[in-house]
Design an enzyme around this catalytic site. Structure first.
Site, PDB file in Angstrom:
ATOM      1  N   ASP A   1       0.809  -1.226   0.000  1.00 15.25           N
ATOM      2  CA  ASP A   1       0.000   0.000   0.000  1.00 15.25           C
ATOM      3  C   ASP A   1       0.840   1.273   0.000  1.00 15.25           C
ATOM      4  O   ASP A   1       0.449   2.294   0.561  1.00 15.25           O
ATOM      5  CB  ASP A   1      -0.965   0.009   1.213  1.00 15.25           C
ATOM      6  CG  ASP A   1      -1.865  -1.209   1.212  1.00 15.25           C
ATOM      7  OD1 ASP A   1      -2.206  -1.678   0.119  1.00 15.25           O
ATOM      8  OD2 ASP A   1      -2.208  -1.687   2.310  1.00 15.25           O
TER       9      ASP A   1
ATOM     10  N   GLN B   1       1.847  -6.173  -3.206  1.00 15.25           N
ATOM     11  CA  GLN B   1       2.298  -6.289  -1.811  1.00 15.25           C
ATOM     12  C   GLN B   1       3.566  -5.431  -1.612  1.00 15.25           C
ATOM     13  O   GLN B   1       3.793  -4.493  -2.334  1.00 15.25           O
ATOM     14  CB  GLN B   1       2.544  -7.749  -1.399  1.00 15.25           C
ATOM     15  CG  GLN B   1       1.284  -8.587  -1.276  1.00 15.25           C
ATOM     16  CD  GLN B   1       0.692  -9.032  -2.601  1.00 15.25           C
ATOM     17  OE1 GLN B   1       1.357  -9.661  -3.393  1.00 15.25           O
ATOM     18  NE2 GLN B   1      -0.552  -8.712  -2.849  1.00 15.25           N
TER      19      GLN B   1
ATOM     20  N   LYS C   1       1.747   2.156  -5.114  1.00 14.37           N
ATOM     21  CA  LYS C   1       2.315   1.608  -6.367  1.00 14.37           C
ATOM     22  C   LYS C   1       1.391   1.874  -7.552  1.00 14.37           C
ATOM     23  O   LYS C   1       1.842   2.257  -8.634  1.00 14.37           O
ATOM     24  CB  LYS C   1       2.538   0.087  -6.224  1.00 14.37           C
ATOM     25  CG  LYS C   1       3.497  -0.295  -5.107  1.00 14.37           C
ATOM     26  CD  LYS C   1       3.581  -1.787  -4.934  1.00 14.37           C
ATOM     27  CE  LYS C   1       2.347  -2.426  -4.365  1.00 14.37           C
ATOM     28  NZ  LYS C   1       2.018  -2.052  -2.976  1.00 14.37           N
TER      29      LYS C   1
ATOM     30  N   GLY D   1      -4.556  -4.405  -3.779  1.00 11.83           N
ATOM     31  CA  GLY D   1      -5.569  -3.386  -4.057  1.00 11.83           C
ATOM     32  C   GLY D   1      -4.824  -2.129  -4.464  1.00 11.83           C
ATOM     33  O   GLY D   1      -4.221  -1.479  -3.623  1.00 11.83           O
ATOM     34  N   HIS D   2      -4.783  -1.836  -5.742  1.00  9.86           N
ATOM     35  CA  HIS D   2      -4.023  -0.686  -6.254  1.00  9.86           C
ATOM     36  C   HIS D   2      -5.002   0.413  -6.666  1.00  9.86           C
ATOM     37  O   HIS D   2      -5.788   0.232  -7.600  1.00  9.86           O
ATOM     38  CB  HIS D   2      -3.140  -1.124  -7.425  1.00  9.86           C
ATOM     39  CG  HIS D   2      -2.082  -2.097  -7.018  1.00  9.86           C
ATOM     40  ND1 HIS D   2      -1.146  -2.602  -7.876  1.00  9.86           N
ATOM     41  CD2 HIS D   2      -1.799  -2.651  -5.806  1.00  9.86           C
ATOM     42  CE1 HIS D   2      -0.337  -3.421  -7.222  1.00  9.86           C
ATOM     43  NE2 HIS D   2      -0.726  -3.478  -5.962  1.00  9.86           N
TER      44      HIS D   2
END
Ligand code: GDP
Ligand code: IMO
Ligand code: MG
Length: 427
Positions: free
Chosen positions: A13, A225, A16, A40-41
């Site tokens: 988080d 990650q 990225k 989750g991007h």
């Protein structure tokens, strides 16, 4: 050098997605090489906010091809949900999204097993996102997995049933664990979803990417990650099940180490972690609460509150070493706008020992004290700063001090979730 890499240097988080989306304009291909829907991007374009889990973050840039590499584990149900969000927003991706046939499939029973295994651990749980990541990679290394390429095999159904039966047998290992899981319903959705996946662009990913390299295309590998969640070098066992570091790019796309170019490490201006496990610079106090509130630190995949703390230099030196980082992009500097002082952990002292910049074997063991240094905050909004020279003197000094401590240039800084909130740092 053809393949540049973007990856997170903390516990995930770091921002990225935003940086990949921004830089993608300079590339021909953006490729995910590991992880799966645990990621989750978040990408903010104008008033629209998108959260990508499996689709590479290059998808919002026209003409750029996006590859889901062999190292990824793919859940057909989640992927289709994600694609539906893109459809609704009129994003055209059908001719630009490619899936490696050697990527492994997350079955409904993998998610079931993930839930049962976590529930059985009680307080010792990993804090998994429960997307089935661990069980799917276990089947991959255990040589039992099902891959995207198997979807078109004549004996696919038999393979699926055999694996499902194995999983149902494994679930008996947890007789005391109650998990609310609608297997029949999930299986129905899964079977419908694979029919759609079968018609997508399924490729021999390793040939596809290597051909692009030979043709001189620019390729960006997008990590998921963070390095401290790496299966080998992270805070084991509180990690994910894939290699999140640069070496994972080679296995996860089928390319040679010599093809790797720039390695861009993303660092949040402070530090967060979601899920269980050691976090030496954690602020379990009002300061941590302030960072969480100002930084909206809630998981993009699970909505869980993220644990917050200060920047941890020994931790970053470790992941810069593991990844061969050539430049750092620092995100969320704007979140520090309202801090009188900004602390940074510069050294560890383990079990009362001398100050060190080296991480001990296991961050879970022993008494780790942080030796910190305080930097003056800027106490004003960075909102109107469009380039580095506009920044308050204290902000420039902080960035320059962090670059010296890390021994790597900070090439860009981000001061907001939007695309335009990104500026180059003069050398
Ligand atoms: P990722 O998993 O590394 O892509 O990061 P996430 O999307 O899970 O979390 C990063 C969050 O910070 C998202 O909500 C982004 O929109 C947001 N973000 C990224 N860069 C910045 C920044 O420079 N400032 C602010 N305020 N938010 C940012
Ligand atoms: P992105 O790509 C932050 C964490 C989980 C848990 C551990 C194992 O958005 O940075 P898993 O579901 O992999 O079995 O969970 O890893 N985790 C993440 N934390 N960002 C992520 O991805 C994460 N993906 C997994 O919270 O502690
Ligand atoms: Mg995330």
């Amino acid at each position: 050098m053809a393949v540049d890499v973007i990856l997170g240097l903390q516990w995930g988080d770091e921002g990225k997605g935003k940086i990949v989306d921004y830089l993608a304009k300079d590339y021909d291909l953006v490729c995910r090489f590991q992880g799966g829907p645990n990621a989750g991007h978040t990408i903010k374009i104008g008033d629209d906010k998108f959260v990508l889990h499996t689709v590479p973050s290059g998808v919002f840039r026209e003409n750029i091809l996006n590859v889901i590499g062999n190292g990824v584990v793919l859940d057909p149900i989640t992927l289709l949900k994600e694609l539906a969000q893109l459809d609704t927003s009129g994003i055209e991706y059908k001719d630009r999204l490619f899936i490696a046939m050697k990527a492994h499939l997350i079955l409904p029973t993998h998610r079931y097993l993930d839930a049962a295994s976590e529930a059985s651990k009680g307080k010792a749980k990993i804090g998994s996102t429960l997307k089935g990541i661990g069980p799917t990679y276990m089947d991959k290394t255990g040589r039992n997995g099902l891959r995207i390429g198997d979807l078109v095999s004549p004996n696919f159904q038999a393979k699926y049933e055999a694996l499902k039966e194995k999983h149902l047998g494994m679930l008996k290992l947890y007789p005391d664990v109650e998990v609310d899981f609608d297997l029949e319903g999930e299986e129905k959705k899964w079977m419908e979803s694979i029919e759609v996946i079968k018609k997508m662009n399924l490729i021999n990913g390793e040939y596809f990417v290597n051909k692009a390299i030979r043709e001189g295309k620019n390729i960006l590998a997008e990590g998921a990650q963070g390095s401290m969640l790496d299966i080998d070098f992270g805070t084991y066992p509180y990690v994910t099940s894939s290699n999140t570091i640069t070496s994972g790019v080679c296995n996860g796309l089928g390319i040679a180490p010599s093809a790797i170019g720039e390695v861009i490490g993303i660092v949040k201006a402070y530090c967060t972690r979601v899920g269980s496990g050691p976090f030496p610079s954690e602020l379990d106090n009002e300061m941590g609460e302030k960072l969480r509130r100002l930084g909206s630190e809630f998981g993009a995949t699970t909505g869980r509150p993220r644990r917050c703390g200060w920047l941890d230099i020994p931790q970053l030196l470790y992941t810069i070493m593991l990844n061969g980082v050539t430049q750092v992009v620092m995100t969320k500097l704007d979140i520090l706008d309202e801090f009188e002082n900004i602390d940074v952990a510069t050294h560890y002292s383990v079990d009362g020992g001398n100050a060190t910049k080296e991480l001990p074997y296991d961050l879970c063991d022993g008494d780790i004290q942080m030796i910190t240094k305080s930097y003056p905050g800027w106490n004003k909004s960075l909102d109107n700063c469009d380039n580095f020279n506009d920044l308050p003197m204290e902000t420039k000094s902080y960035v320059s001090a962090m670059s010296s401590l890390l021994g790597v240039p900070i090439s860009m800084i981000s001061t907001g979730p939007e695309r335009r909130k990104l500026m180059g740092v003069p050398r």
